[in-house]
Design an enzyme around this catalytic site. Sequence first.
Site, PDB file in Angstrom:
ATOM      1  N   HIS A 164       7.797 123.154  62.123  1.00  0.00           N
ATOM      2  CA  HIS A 164       8.793 122.048  61.561  1.00  0.00           C
ATOM      3  C   HIS A 164       7.840 120.952  61.047  1.00  0.00           C
ATOM      4  O   HIS A 164       6.674 120.772  61.181  1.00  0.00           O
ATOM      5  CB  HIS A 164       9.565 121.463  62.448  1.00  0.00           C
ATOM      6  CG  HIS A 164      10.653 122.210  63.102  1.00  0.00           C
ATOM      7  ND1 HIS A 164      11.869 121.980  63.779  1.00  0.00           N
ATOM      8  CD2 HIS A 164      11.097 123.761  63.097  1.00  0.00           C
ATOM      9  CE1 HIS A 164      12.590 122.738  64.086  1.00  0.00           C
ATOM     10  NE2 HIS A 164      12.115 124.137  63.511  1.00  0.00           N
TER      11      HIS A 164
ATOM     12  N   GLU B 143       7.317 117.767  61.380  1.00  0.00           N
ATOM     13  CA  GLU B 143       6.595 117.071  62.417  1.00  0.00           C
ATOM     14  C   GLU B 143       5.683 117.707  63.172  1.00  0.00           C
ATOM     15  O   GLU B 143       4.339 117.334  63.279  1.00  0.00           O
ATOM     16  CB  GLU B 143       7.856 116.477  63.454  1.00  0.00           C
ATOM     17  CG  GLU B 143       8.704 115.534  62.876  1.00  0.00           C
ATOM     18  CD  GLU B 143      10.196 116.245  62.501  1.00  0.00           C
ATOM     19  OE1 GLU B 143      11.232 115.814  62.418  1.00  0.00           O
ATOM     20  OE2 GLU B 143       9.971 117.547  62.145  1.00  0.00           O
TER      21      GLU B 143
ATOM     22  N   CYS C  30      14.012 117.100  66.106  1.00  0.00           N
ATOM     23  CA  CYS C  30      14.763 117.942  66.983  1.00  0.00           C
ATOM     24  C   CYS C  30      13.963 117.987  68.377  1.00  0.00           C
ATOM     25  O   CYS C  30      12.967 117.266  68.543  1.00  0.00           O
ATOM     26  CB  CYS C  30      14.666 119.520  66.439  1.00  0.00           C
ATOM     27  SG  CYS C  30      13.159 120.198  66.514  1.00  0.00           S
TER      28      CYS C  30
END
Length: 159
Positions: A56, A58, A86
């Site tokens: 992802h 991040e 998330c």
Amino acid sequence: MENTAHEKFMRIAIELAEDNVKRGIGGPFGAVIVKDGMIVARSANRVVPTNDPTAHAEVSVIRLACQELETYNLAGCEIYTSCEPCPMCLGAIYWARIDKIYYANTKADAAAIGFDDHFIYDELENPMEKRKLPFVQILRDEALPAFKLWETTEHKEHY
């Protein structure tokens, strides 16, 4: 830091997200890590091109920032992410010791376009025996010595 600087960094994260979609690379997520007012790393979602479900935006930007700063501890850094993280990314942000999260879209906005993590939050509330993914504990007695060794070693670094 002035609001305009925060907005500048967030706009970069948003631009990474948009560019990712326009180029057909992956999901509409981007993130930037900043330290002392300077960008340390930037990344968009890299799940599809890397075949890595953990890539992802991040997590990817944390990996890059750690390499750049040669540390696993990003205390003193802030993350700007185009969407509320998330559960996996939030965990990574906490483990990296990042000081502050700035986000644009919400998890509800993400759910509305098919990126719904609500089931993970629900699963975490369930006892292991009621989770959809089976949890089976085996060989605990064989695994405990590694923990005991960690407790007594002089060569450990807490992270």
